[in-house]
Design an enzyme around this catalytic site. Structure first.
Site, PDB file in Angstrom:
ATOM      1  N   LYS A 136       0.872  -1.182   0.000  1.00  0.00           N
ATOM      2  CA  LYS A 136       0.000   0.000   0.000  1.00  0.00           C
ATOM      3  C   LYS A 136       0.901   1.220   0.000  1.00  0.00           C
ATOM      4  O   LYS A 136       2.042   1.156   0.464  1.00  0.00           O
ATOM      5  CB  LYS A 136      -0.871   0.019   1.265  1.00  0.00           C
ATOM      6  CG  LYS A 136      -2.141   0.808   1.108  1.00  0.00           C
ATOM      7  CD  LYS A 136      -3.230  -0.032   0.469  1.00  0.00           C
ATOM      8  CE  LYS A 136      -4.522   0.725   0.314  1.00  0.00           C
ATOM      9  NZ  LYS A 136      -5.607  -0.199  -0.092  1.00  0.00           N
TER      10      LYS A 136
HETATM   11  P1  NAD Z   1     -12.895   7.430  -2.722  1.00  0.00           P
HETATM   12  O1  NAD Z   1     -11.854   8.439  -2.521  1.00  0.00           O
HETATM   13  O2  NAD Z   1     -13.447   7.217  -4.067  1.00  0.00           O
HETATM   14  O3  NAD Z   1     -14.136   7.736  -1.728  1.00  0.00           O
HETATM   15  C1  NAD Z   1     -13.957   7.912  -0.354  1.00  0.00           C
HETATM   16  C2  NAD Z   1     -15.262   8.415   0.238  1.00  0.00           C
HETATM   17  O4  NAD Z   1     -15.137   8.516   1.657  1.00  0.00           O
HETATM   18  C3  NAD Z   1     -15.646   9.810  -0.271  1.00  0.00           C
HETATM   19  O5  NAD Z   1     -17.035   9.874  -0.468  1.00  0.00           O
HETATM   20  C4  NAD Z   1     -15.219  10.701   0.896  1.00  0.00           C
HETATM   21  O6  NAD Z   1     -15.929  11.922   0.949  1.00  0.00           O
HETATM   22  C5  NAD Z   1     -15.582   9.805   2.063  1.00  0.00           C
HETATM   23  N1  NAD Z   1     -14.945  10.232   3.290  1.00  0.00           N
HETATM   24  C6  NAD Z   1     -13.660  10.605   3.489  1.00  0.00           C
HETATM   25  N2  NAD Z   1     -13.465  10.968   4.765  1.00  0.00           N
HETATM   26  C7  NAD Z   1     -14.639  10.789   5.393  1.00  0.00           C
HETATM   27  C8  NAD Z   1     -15.068  10.988   6.719  1.00  0.00           C
HETATM   28  N3  NAD Z   1     -14.238  11.445   7.659  1.00  0.00           N
HETATM   29  N4  NAD Z   1     -16.368  10.698   7.023  1.00  0.00           N
HETATM   30  C9  NAD Z   1     -17.219  10.250   6.084  1.00  0.00           C
HETATM   31  N5  NAD Z   1     -16.863  10.051   4.797  1.00  0.00           N
HETATM   32  C10 NAD Z   1     -15.594  10.323   4.465  1.00  0.00           C
HETATM   33  O7  NAD Z   1     -12.303   6.076  -2.104  1.00  0.00           O
HETATM   34  P2  NAD Z   1     -12.760   4.576  -2.401  1.00  0.00           P
HETATM   35  O8  NAD Z   1     -11.857   4.032  -3.419  1.00  0.00           O
HETATM   36  O9  NAD Z   1     -14.223   4.513  -2.593  1.00  0.00           O
HETATM   37  O10 NAD Z   1     -12.357   3.880  -1.023  1.00  0.00           O
HETATM   38  C11 NAD Z   1     -13.242   3.823   0.091  1.00  0.00           C
HETATM   39  C12 NAD Z   1     -12.795   2.706   1.013  1.00  0.00           C
HETATM   40  O11 NAD Z   1     -12.808   1.468   0.296  1.00  0.00           O
HETATM   41  C13 NAD Z   1     -11.380   2.835   1.595  1.00  0.00           C
HETATM   42  O12 NAD Z   1     -11.336   2.271   2.872  1.00  0.00           O
HETATM   43  C14 NAD Z   1     -10.555   1.989   0.632  1.00  0.00           C
HETATM   44  O13 NAD Z   1      -9.342   1.538   1.209  1.00  0.00           O
HETATM   45  C15 NAD Z   1     -11.524   0.854   0.395  1.00  0.00           C
HETATM   46  N6  NAD Z   1     -11.248   0.071  -0.810  1.00  0.00           N
HETATM   47  C16 NAD Z   1     -11.244   0.659  -2.034  1.00  0.00           C
HETATM   48  C17 NAD Z   1     -10.977  -0.122  -3.157  1.00  0.00           C
HETATM   49  C18 NAD Z   1     -11.023   0.440  -4.563  1.00  0.00           C
HETATM   50  O14 NAD Z   1     -10.926  -0.350  -5.511  1.00  0.00           O
HETATM   51  N7  NAD Z   1     -11.183   1.732  -4.753  1.00  0.00           N
HETATM   52  C19 NAD Z   1     -10.686  -1.485  -3.012  1.00  0.00           C
HETATM   53  C20 NAD Z   1     -10.724  -2.056  -1.737  1.00  0.00           C
HETATM   54  C21 NAD Z   1     -11.008  -1.263  -0.650  1.00  0.00           C
END
Ligand code: NAD
Length: 450
Positions: A136
């Protein structure tokens, strides 16, 4: 040695951050109540190691990343000034294949969090039997404060600073919070331009989650959410729970949150409350997932969307619904949230959304949790398909990707939940156990060099 007896390592990164980010004269910051995400993940490793009887030297090795890289790099900003940024790449393990894991661009990025997230990637790939290890990385930056050009320059300079510490057969980044297909394409392009003309095109697979035109895979953008939804439908089938007409609440409306809402709506599940870094919103009739996703793409957040009523964070967590998908950041569900939640199932789209106190209460209350290592592994699974397509110069169609992902997710769900039932442990520890059994077997066969 376990997570309790292991000496507490000074998180020099966060101490350093506090010291360097603190304006002179500002009060000292107390780090004692800082959430120790990495230690939490080490704790699950200890629990699972006991269940599978992992040799002590292996759990000791797996408790630490192999490599921790920190880089500082300058970027010219639009106003002509220069700003120094801090970037990271944590390579936890590469026993099963190249290091693999997302890049997070966020102001809260810290060494401790990335060590936890890199470690989880190792479990995820081992659980899904994908030939990748875990990694990561990220940059400590508030992307919302950057112009598009500045974001590109930060990305390109970070890629340059990483140099050959990434590569298609060595370490393959992907999108995470604050990064996108566009960011992956900038990384790919920068990396390609560092290797010389003849080798250039073979480097496309240095990142996954790229845009379709630049070598991405059909289905990758929705893959994480699609995997979450496959887990939910598998749970519903096992529990004779009809999803049609049911409700969901979703925290975070970025990649994982918005695609979860869209895919759930196709199953007749309406999202009645959601929230992001700007606040929370509710509507009894359910959001139009498509309209809200388009709004967030245009405006960067749900703020100002007219299809719902503003509510507090507390009201969000207390909203009665059938499903809850955390899809924001780690450590969001502590004791208070776990007591307030009024749902029948939690499917962890985010990594580490429940802290141990929160999880304990949810387990006591009998609210099932589909754990992150399983629930959100659709993303890395389709990243693997993208990597394979790039290496073979193939393009699969969406049906092919969807078919493979569905089979992989359903199989993994059944393996985890069957193991949990048989051993009378939580699905989270069961997922870790299955990952450890796979890794332990590989270590036993390979031995330790020399
Ligand atoms: P992203 O940046 O597209 O979205 C993140 C979201 O979280 C946004 O809507 C943001 O406003 C919100 N957010 C941030 N801080 C916040 C807070 N304090 N309170 C409430 N909401 C908040 O990111 P993503 O890719 O959707 O990732 C989201 C989660 O999923 C993370 O934990 C990431 O590690 C996990 N994840 C993502 C992927 C992927 O393929 N993108 C894969 C596995 C896991």
């Amino acid at each position: 040695m376990t997570s309790e007896t292991r000496p507490s390592e000074p998180d020099y990164d966060s101490v350093d951050d506090v010291l360097t980010d603190r304006p002179s004269g500002a009060p000292e910051v107390d780090l004692s109540d800082r959430y120790e995400f990495f230690r939490v993940i080490q704790g699950y490793l200890d629990d699972a190691s006991k269940v599978v009887g992992l040799p002590a030297h292996l759990s000791e090795m797996l408790a630490q990343p192999k490599n921790e890289l920190i880089v500082h790099f300058p970027v010219r900003m639009d106003d002509g000034t220069m700003q120094l940024f801090k970037g990271y790449r944590i390579q936890h393990n590469n026993l099963l294949g190249p290091y693999k894991g997302g890049l997070r661009f966020h102001q809260t990025v810290s060494l401790d969090d990335l060590k936890a997230l890199a470690t989880m990637m190792t479990w995820k790939c081992a659980l899904m039997k994908i030939p990748f290890g875990g990694a990561k990385g990220g940059v400590k930056v508030d992307t919302r404060a950057l112009s598009e050009d500045e974001l590109m320059r930060v990305t390109r300079r970070f890629t340059h600073a990483l140099g050959n510490n990434i590569g298609p057969n060595y370490d393959i980044p992907a999108p995470d919070v604050g990064t996108s297909g566009q960011v992956m394409v900038w990384i790919m392009d920068t990396y390609m331009n560092q290797v010389g003309h003849a080798a250039k095109n073979a480097q496309r697979a240095v990142v996954t989650g790229k845009t379709l035109t630049c070598g991405g895979s059909p289905g990758r953008e929705k893959a994480t959410a699609q995997g979450v939804v496959h887990c939910i439908t598998e749970w519903a089938k096992d529990n004779r729970f009809d999803l049609e007409g049911k409700t969901a609440i979703i925290q975070g409306f970025g990649n994982v949150g918005s695609f979860s809402a869209l895919l759930l709506s196709k199953l007749g599940v309406s999202t009645i409350a959601t929230g992001d870094h700007t606040g929370y919103m509710r509507t009894t009739e359910g959001f139009n997932a498509h309209k809200l996703s388009e709004y967030v793409k245009r405006n960067g957040s749900i703020a100002g969307y007219e299809g719902g009523k503003s509510i507090s964070r507390e009201e969000f967590f207390a909203t009665k619904a059938d499903l809850f998908i955390p899809a924001a950041l780690e450590n969001q569900i502590g004791a208070a949230e776990a007591k307030a939640l009024d749902v029948k199932l939690i499917a962890e789209g985010a990594n580490g959304p429940c802290n141990p106190e929160g999880e304990k209460i949810l387990v006591e209350r009998g609210i099932p949790i589909i754990p992150d290592v399983l629930a959100n592994s659709g993303g890395v699974t389709v990243s693997y398909y993208e990597w394979v397509q790039n290496l073979r110069s193939e393009t699969w169609d969406l049906d092919e990707v969807d078919r493979r992902l569905e089979k992989t997710m359903r199989d993994a769900y059944q393996r985890v939940f069957t193991y949990a039932r048989e051993k009378d442990i939580t699905p989270r520890v069961a997922a870790y156990c299955l990952a450890l059994e796979h890794l332990g077997q590989a270590y036993a066969e390979r031995g330790i060099f020399p």
